[in-house]
Design a protein around this motif. Structure first.
Motif, PDB file in Angstrom:
ATOM      1  N   LEU A  10       0.829  -1.210   0.000  1.00 49.73           N
ATOM      2  CA  LEU A  10       0.000   0.000   0.000  1.00 49.73           C
ATOM      3  C   LEU A  10       0.865   1.263   0.000  1.00 49.73           C
ATOM      4  O   LEU A  10       1.748   1.423   0.834  1.00 49.73           O
ATOM      5  CB  LEU A  10      -0.912  -0.009   1.224  1.00 49.73           C
ATOM      6  N   CYS A  11       0.595   2.132  -0.955  1.00 52.09           N
ATOM      7  CA  CYS A  11       1.288   3.421  -1.040  1.00 52.09           C
ATOM      8  C   CYS A  11       0.256   4.545  -1.142  1.00 52.09           C
ATOM      9  O   CYS A  11      -0.782   4.384  -1.783  1.00 52.09           O
ATOM     10  CB  CYS A  11       2.188   3.486  -2.274  1.00 52.09           C
ATOM     11  N   LYS A  12       0.561   5.653  -0.485  1.00 49.38           N
ATOM     12  CA  LYS A  12      -0.273   6.844  -0.606  1.00 49.38           C
ATOM     13  C   LYS A  12       0.634   8.054  -0.707  1.00 49.38           C
ATOM     14  O   LYS A  12       1.454   8.309   0.189  1.00 49.38           O
ATOM     15  CB  LYS A  12      -1.218   6.986   0.587  1.00 49.38           C
ATOM     16  N   SER A  18       5.004  20.668  -7.325  1.00 51.93           N
ATOM     17  CA  SER A  18       6.087  19.757  -7.686  1.00 51.93           C
ATOM     18  C   SER A  18       6.572  18.930  -6.496  1.00 51.93           C
ATOM     19  O   SER A  18       7.438  18.060  -6.638  1.00 51.93           O
ATOM     20  CB  SER A  18       7.269  20.553  -8.260  1.00 51.93           C
ATOM     21  N   VAL A  19       6.012  19.215  -5.328  1.00 56.58           N
ATOM     22  CA  VAL A  19       6.436  18.513  -4.113  1.00 56.58           C
ATOM     23  C   VAL A  19       5.509  17.327  -3.847  1.00 56.58           C
ATOM     24  O   VAL A  19       4.287  17.467  -3.853  1.00 56.58           O
ATOM     25  CB  VAL A  19       6.416  19.458  -2.892  1.00 56.58           C
ATOM     26  N   GLN A  20       6.090  16.151  -3.637  1.00 62.76           N
ATOM     27  CA  GLN A  20       5.329  14.953  -3.330  1.00 62.76           C
ATOM     28  C   GLN A  20       5.645  14.464  -1.924  1.00 62.76           C
ATOM     29  O   GLN A  20       6.812  14.428  -1.523  1.00 62.76           O
ATOM     30  CB  GLN A  20       5.625  13.848  -4.342  1.00 62.76           C
ATOM     31  N   GLN A  21       4.595  14.119  -1.194  1.00 64.64           N
ATOM     32  CA  GLN A  21       4.758  13.589   0.151  1.00 64.64           C
ATOM     33  C   GLN A  21       4.306  12.140   0.161  1.00 64.64           C
ATOM     34  O   GLN A  21       3.128  11.844  -0.058  1.00 64.64           O
ATOM     35  CB  GLN A  21       3.949  14.404   1.160  1.00 64.64           C
ATOM     36  N   ASP A  58     -10.744   6.630   1.455  1.00 64.27           N
ATOM     37  CA  ASP A  58      -9.765   7.255   0.578  1.00 64.27           C
ATOM     38  C   ASP A  58      -9.123   6.158  -0.253  1.00 64.27           C
ATOM     39  O   ASP A  58      -9.105   4.986   0.148  1.00 64.27           O
ATOM     40  CB  ASP A  58      -8.705   8.004   1.400  1.00 64.27           C
ATOM     41  N   ARG A  59      -8.591   6.528  -1.405  1.00 65.24           N
ATOM     42  CA  ARG A  59      -7.988   5.540  -2.293  1.00 65.24           C
ATOM     43  C   ARG A  59      -6.466   5.560  -2.164  1.00 65.24           C
ATOM     44  O   ARG A  59      -5.870   6.623  -2.088  1.00 65.24           O
ATOM     45  CB  ARG A  59      -8.370   5.831  -3.743  1.00 65.24           C
ATOM     46  N   PRO A  60      -5.849   4.375  -2.166  1.00 68.57           N
ATOM     47  CA  PRO A  60      -4.391   4.343  -2.177  1.00 68.57           C
ATOM     48  C   PRO A  60      -3.862   4.778  -3.544  1.00 68.57           C
ATOM     49  O   PRO A  60      -4.561   4.669  -4.550  1.00 68.57           O
ATOM     50  CB  PRO A  60      -4.073   2.871  -1.913  1.00 68.57           C
ATOM     51  N   THR A  61      -2.638   5.277  -3.567  1.00 64.44           N
ATOM     52  CA  THR A  61      -2.001   5.630  -4.830  1.00 64.44           C
ATOM     53  C   THR A  61      -1.572   4.374  -5.576  1.00 64.44           C
ATOM     54  O   THR A  61      -1.741   4.260  -6.800  1.00 64.44           O
ATOM     55  CB  THR A  61      -0.771   6.527  -4.569  1.00 64.44           C
ATOM     56  N   LEU A  62      -1.022   3.418  -4.828  1.00 63.78           N
ATOM     57  CA  LEU A  62      -0.609   2.131  -5.381  1.00 63.78           C
ATOM     58  C   LEU A  62      -0.934   1.040  -4.372  1.00 63.78           C
ATOM     59  O   LEU A  62      -1.155   1.307  -3.192  1.00 63.78           O
ATOM     60  CB  LEU A  62       0.895   2.117  -5.677  1.00 63.78           C
TER      61      LEU A  62
END
Length: 251
Positions: A10-12, A18-21, A58-62
């Motif tokens: 699981l990734c979120k 341009s900043v990713q957390q 909420d949905r996970p990113t991956l």
């Protein structure tokens, strides 16, 4: 042991320009039927993000989240809403009660999403409210006329009115004094003893002791797990075991 909810890789990630957390990082977790699972960690570790992902809020990113044999992370919004309605209950730090509705109606509004039998639902709601220590003379009052502890117990009953398979709780005692915290924790403990599966996020050791399993989240991954077993009031060894675990985790 029956796994009812499983998260794999699981990734979120949240983006701000341009900043990713990266809040959750290839996290793996199984929720076992009948467990009282507690998720702890420092502020910003991803506790609430994980809870919302597991519950379909909420949905996970991956990665994937499976409820039994169904991969709910692939559901569309309508199907996710139906999943939450049928299988999940929610308790939050803020009770989110509707101030324009009575106590009884606040509880029943969730139940009416599942059944149209108002008479049977009202009887069930009243019974659950009484078991939660909410006096019958406030059933027709508005939430603003209740104490903070009473409001949270009403919110808890709203969360279990549909007999959810999994009850998700996000800092449910965070806004309560010590007396009301004890009452809410006692209700959660009793629910779990009767077979209710619970996943609770908390920063409070007193609340965490009620779980039979404690997961420690650090920088988006589970860095430790502690099995506490069945809760018994006044168990000093349980307190010491949890304290030592949290110190080892850097809490």
């Amino acid at each position: 042991m029956e796994e009812i909810l499983t998260a794999k890789d699981l990734c979120k990630t949240f983006s701000n320009g341009s900043v990713q957390q990266h809040v959750l990082k290839n996290l793996n977790l199984s929720v076992i039927k009948g467990d009282f699972t507690v998720i702890m960690g420092n502020s910003g570790s991803g506790k609430s993000t994980l809870l919302y992902a597991l519950s379909g809020m909420d949905r996970p990113t991956l990665g994937s989240i499976r409820y039994r044999e169904e991969e709910i992370s692939k559901y569309n919004n309508d199907k996710l809403a139906l999943f939450r309605r049928k299988h999940c209950g929610f308790i939050f730090q803020q009770n989110y009660l509707n101030d324009t509705m009575s106590v009884l109606d606040n509880v029943m509004v969730s139940g009416l999403l599942v059944t149209k039998d108002r008479k049977a639902l009202a009887a069930q709601a009243k019974e659950l409210l009484k078991k939660a220590g909410v006096n019958e003379n406030v059933f027709n009052k508005f939430p603003t006329q209740l104490s903070g502890g009473e409001q949270q117990r009403v919110a808890m009953v709203r969360g279990i009115i549909n007999t959810p398979e999994i009850l998700f709780a996000d800092e449910p005692t965070g806004a309560l004094n010590s007396g009301n915290t004890e009452k809410v924790l006692n209700i959660l403990t009793e629910l779990n003893r009767n077979g209710q599966s619970i996943v609770m996020v908390t920063h409070d050791m007193k609340s965490a002791r009620r779980g039979n399993r404690v997961l420690y989240l650090k920088d988006g991954v589970i860095s430790g797990e502690l099995i506490l077993g069945t809760y018994t009031s006044g168990d000093r060894k349980r307190h010491d075991k949890l304290r030592d675990f949290l110190q080892e985790m850097g809490w």
